[in-house]
Write a protein that holds these residues in place. Structure first.
Motif, PDB file in Angstrom:
ATOM      1  N   THR A 214      41.817  43.201  42.248  1.00 29.00           N
ATOM      2  CA  THR A 214      42.765  42.429  43.246  1.00 29.00           C
ATOM      3  C   THR A 214      43.589  43.247  44.287  1.00 29.00           C
ATOM      4  OG1 THR A 214      44.810  43.389  41.766  1.00 29.00           O
ATOM      5  CG2 THR A 214      43.681  41.218  41.044  1.00 29.00           C
TER       6      THR A 214
ATOM      7  N   THR B 180      39.898  42.099  38.334  1.00 32.96           N
ATOM      8  CA  THR B 180      40.027  40.638  38.087  1.00 32.96           C
ATOM      9  C   THR B 180      39.244  40.198  36.692  1.00 32.96           C
ATOM     10  OG1 THR B 180      37.985  40.186  39.339  1.00 32.96           O
ATOM     11  CG2 THR B 180      39.948  40.411  40.555  1.00 32.96           C
ATOM     12  N   LYS B 181      39.020  39.119  36.410  1.00 30.61           N
ATOM     13  CA  LYS B 181      38.571  38.579  35.367  1.00 30.61           C
ATOM     14  C   LYS B 181      36.972  39.252  35.589  1.00 30.61           C
ATOM     15  CE  LYS B 181      37.368  34.808  32.143  1.00 30.61           C
ATOM     16  NZ  LYS B 181      37.250  33.462  32.114  1.00 30.61           N
ATOM     17  N   ASP B 182      36.324  38.761  36.653  1.00 30.20           N
ATOM     18  CA  ASP B 182      35.132  39.237  36.967  1.00 30.20           C
ATOM     19  C   ASP B 182      34.976  40.551  37.175  1.00 30.20           C
ATOM     20  OD1 ASP B 182      34.150  36.573  37.178  1.00 30.20           O
ATOM     21  OD2 ASP B 182      34.080  36.322  39.214  1.00 30.20           O
TER      22      ASP B 182
ATOM     23  N   HIS C  17      37.422  44.040  47.120  1.00 30.48           N
ATOM     24  CA  HIS C  17      38.066  42.849  47.088  1.00 30.48           C
ATOM     25  C   HIS C  17      37.318  41.648  47.665  1.00 30.48           C
ATOM     26  CE1 HIS C  17      41.946  45.609  48.164  1.00 30.48           C
ATOM     27  NE2 HIS C  17      41.676  45.349  46.540  1.00 30.48           N
TER      28      HIS C  17
ATOM     29  N   GLY D 278      35.493  39.963  44.954  1.00 31.94           N
ATOM     30  CA  GLY D 278      36.523  39.431  43.841  1.00 31.94           C
ATOM     31  C   GLY D 278      36.473  40.144  42.607  1.00 31.94           C
TER      32      GLY D 278
END
Length: 808
Positions: free
Chosen positions: A401, A407-409, A395, A398
């Motif tokens: 979630t 996440t996109k990354d 988290h 990043g």
């Protein structure tokens, strides 16, 4: 390669075929050298259920995968990439004719998360599963999910040399096929320990073995550093003795040199890590020398995966090593410890899943579609605390979630075959030059030993850039692909690293230039004579071991304070410490970079939340005994624990450990309501009553009352903290006439009577008053009657009236 016509595994190949024809799971147990790695995949090519689909076999190490593929291809008079292919992180040789793929375990977890139904594969073989790597456990868990939900025709075969197969067959619901193997007798000689350094003791043992034995020598050491130092000690041996290191970071050429048989007229000394325990066969060895040590993973927050700790090797480890001496003829095993020490060795090494960082695993599971590892079938499930730590780390980076989705990354990171922190390093770079640098750093740090052993990242990077080996060249090519730019790398190493390790930013502690405070909490320490000593700020990429209670920094880079302030925002907070001696809270207002305090000023009136936090931290650090109302707490605690000792389910756990673990629930609310009054006697009693609840509080009063009423009407306090608890002290005369002994806990625990003389001195101790009247009382009466003639000492106290002085 000339292979023997018959190997031990050949005796069970038909049985194995029958098992896999009848069902889709099996466990194969075969000792090292039985031939399972090469014979089993080739034998299964003829299985009807394969139907021209591939067999994929997992190996725990790159060298084992490469050697297995090369040996099978040689048996078919082919090259790797034809019928037998190879896939590892830095070496892929697969062609249109490939029917068997030998892969490293990490490659398989990548494959199955991208293609969960494993199209085109008929069977998954887990070789050397007893090594219990994280990727092997994860791969098996995912393969079982695939088989159960997406591809029920998929065969799963787990092959192991030393693992206790009972648990494995039970977990899989699979039959066991057992190969006994062949082994010559091995004499074991215990050389004992000495005060010498390990490399000196090992070199001495090797010289002894070379002088007293024939054949080549295989010596087991914990790591590359010990191997290289031992090799240095062996310089000067005769020209017909060749010293060959063997560990994972060596080039394929150097590894092959160690594995192949010694040339005619020469002998070989192979200095190996546990890589040679089971995955590889080294021809010509009839002498094994074992240091009895192993490196196991230890969870290290903020580092890449787990750190390594040197420990005593397990019984399974040392037995495997010993067996290497009896492969082709009777052999000898020298052990650098005393025989009686075997009793203290663990049975088997701990599975990696219980000791390592799980962030890579969770990222893969999120890519699989379910980041909850507890939904999978494990031989040993991961620890909840380590799962939470991995979730928190992902988290913060990043990549995941709060709901456990990529996440996109995270979607980018999971496609990079490196640790999530290294992927974050590349993804987080802002400029092309920084991204080129980040990719180069990620490539270097993804492989053990690249760039050298310097503690500073810049020093290692310089070594990596000079390295022209095939491994370094392949990784530099990977770095260019990850960077996606032809820009020249920047020189902002510290700041680029800090973006991936913001919690590992560290400032030197006042008064000690070796100790650092980390922004994420805790501390770290530089090793002695470190070139980084004198730096004010570091970003720490790796720690291992401990010194003075702090982890030792193994890899770091200086960063300026201005650079650190670009990474993390300065925050203000009120902070306080509780002083048990004065009973007061000392508070101040702090400016912080994470947990690093940049400056602070006194704070006269901290709010209740700051006070409460200070008290709770003090309790967690020093225990409940520091509280001014601790005596009241101990009395209630003793009553509750007395009941639980007899009736475990009657009340909640009231041990110190349970109370401290539950502080936020029972003490924090009253601390925030009453401040420091909450930890005085009355406040603690109130808080503990709330923790008990009305029902349990009533049950406590019923089972362990505070007082006992004597026949004379006196209410006497029961002592639950005494060694003789529950204990009451009262005069002998107060219990005259009692014919039954009182008890608590529904009559299960008799009270201990400390009977007192008229002068209030103990004269007898009993838990059986009727028995005392018939026995011990008579001797006591003779003594007491002479000393205290004015008091009543009846011959039959069981029928006498309770009272004080003699009746007139």
């Amino acid at each position: 390669m000339q292979m023997p016509l018959v190997l031990p595994i050949d005796d069970v190949l038909d049985e194995l075929s029958d098992v896999l024809a009848a069902g889709n799971r099996a466990v194969l147990s075969a000792p090292p050298g039985a031939g399972k790695t090469t014979r089993v995949p080739l034998h299964l090519l003829a299985a009807d259920w394969r139907a021209d689909q591939k067999i994929i076999m997992l190996e725990p190490r790159r060298i084992a995968a490469r050697r297995a593929a090369e040996r099978m291809a040689d048996m078919l008079s082919e090259k790797v990439g034809e019928t037998v292919g190879l896939r590892s992180r830095l070496d892929t040789r697969v062609g249109p004719k490939t029917q068997i793929e030998v892969v490293t375990e990490g490659v398989f977890t990548n494959l199955i998360t991208r293609e969960p139904d494993l199209p085109g594969y008929a069977a998954v073989l887990f070789d050397e599963f007893h090594e219990r790597s994280l990727d092997a456990d994860l791969g098996l868990a995912l393969a079982l999910e695939t088989q159960g939900a997406l591809n029920e025709d998929l065969r799963i075969l787990v092959m192991s040399a030393t693992l206790e197969t009972g648990r494995l067959t039970d977990m899989l619901g699979a039959p066991l096929v057992q190969s006994e193997g062949w082994a010559f007798p091995v004499e074991t000689i215990y050389l004992g320990k000495s005060q010498d350094r390990l490399e000196d003791q090992m070199a001495q043992a090797i010289r002894k073995a070379l002088a007293g034995q024939t054949g080549s020598v295989l010596a087991f050491l914990p790591g590359a550093a010990e191997i290289n130092r031992t090799a240095d000690r062996l310089s000067g041996l005769s020209d017909d003795i060749h010293i060959c290191p063997l560990y994972g970071a060596l080039s394929p050429k150097a590894q092959d040199e160690a594995i192949r048989p010694a040339r005619n007229g020469t002998r070989k000394v192979v200095l190996a890590t546990d890589i040679a325990e089971s995955s590889l066969t080294i021809e010509g060895v009839r002498v094994v020398i074992d240091a009895g040590l192993a490196r196991i993973p230890v969870f290290t927050p903020g580092s890449l995966g787990a750190g390594l700790r040197t420990v005593r090797a397990s019984i399974a480890n040392v037995d495997q090593r010993r067996g290497r001496a009896g492969r082709t003829e009777p052999g000898v095993c020298y052990r650098l410890w005393h025989e009686e020490e075997n009793r203290g060795l663990p049975k088997a090494p701990p599975p990696e899943i219980l000791a390592t960082d799980l962030s890579s695993m969770l990222l893969r599971l999120a890519d699989w579609g379910d980041a909850n590892p507890f939904a999978l079938q494990w031989l040993d499930p991961p620890a909840k605390g380590q799962v939470k730590a991995a979730e928190r780390s992902l988290h913060q980076m990043g990549l995941l979630t709060e709901g456990g989705q990529l996440t996109k990354d995270g979607q980018t990171a999971v496609r990079m075959p490196i640790h999530p922190r290294l992927a974050r390093l590349v993804i987080g770079a802002q400029s092309d030059a920084d991204r080129a640098l980040a990719a180069l750093l990620a490539a270097m740090m993804s492989e053990v030993g690249l760039g050298g052993r310097q503690i500073d990242v810049s020093g290692r990077l310089a070594g990596f850039e000079r390295d022209r080996s095939a491994r370094a060249s392949a990784l530099k090519q990977r770095a260019r692909q990850w960077a996606g730019t032809k820009a020249e790398p920047s020189h902002q190493i510290g700041e680029v690293l800090a973006k991936a390790w913001p919690d590992q930013l560290a400032r030197v502690r006042p008064g000690d230039r070796k100790r650092f405070q980390l922004a994420g909490g805790g501390g770290a320490r530089l090793p002695d004579a470190s070139p980084l000593e004198g730096q004010d700020w570091l970003v720490i990429a790796e720690t291992a071991g401990q010194s003075g209670g702090d982890p030792i920094i193994r890899l770091a880079e200086p960063v300026s304070e201005a650079g650190a302030l670009k990474i993390l925002s300065v925050t203000e907070r009120a902070f306080a410490d509780y002083d048990p001696k004065s009973g007061k809270v000392v508070a101040r207002r702090q400016k912080c970079l994470g947990e690093i305090v940049l400056s602070e000023t006194p704070l006269q009136k901290p709010d209740v939340h700051v006070t409460a936090d200070a008290v709770l931290r003090a309790i967690r650090d020093k225990g409940l005994g520091i509280l001014p109302g601790a005596e009241a707490l101990r009395r209630i605690q003793a009553r509750a624990m007395c009941v639980r000792d007899q009736m475990p389910d009657a009340l909640p756990d009231f041990s110190d450990e349970a109370l401290v673990d539950d502080l936020d629930a029972w003490l924090l609310p009253i601390l925030e309501a009453k401040g420091l009054q909450a930890i005085e006697k009355s406040g603690l009693e109130e808080a503990l009553q709330v923790r008990l609840g009305w029902e349990h509080a009533s049950r406590l009063d019923e089972l362990a009352p505070r007082n006992w009423k004597s026949p004379t009407g006196r209410s006497i306090l029961i002592d639950y903290e005494s060694d003789q608890a529950p204990l009451i002290a009262l005069r002998v005369q107060d219990v005259y006439g009692m014919t039954h002994h009182p008890a608590i806990c529904d009559g299960q625990i008799p009270l201990t009577f400390s009977l007192l003389s008229p002068a209030q001195r103990p004269v007898a101790l009993t838990r059986d008053l009727p028995g005392f009247w018939k026995g011990g009382y008579r001797d006591m009466r003779k003594d007491m009657k002479g000393r205290y003639p004015k008091h009543d000492w009846p011959e039959d106290p069981a029928s006498a009236q309770p009272g004080g002085t003699r009746r007139r």
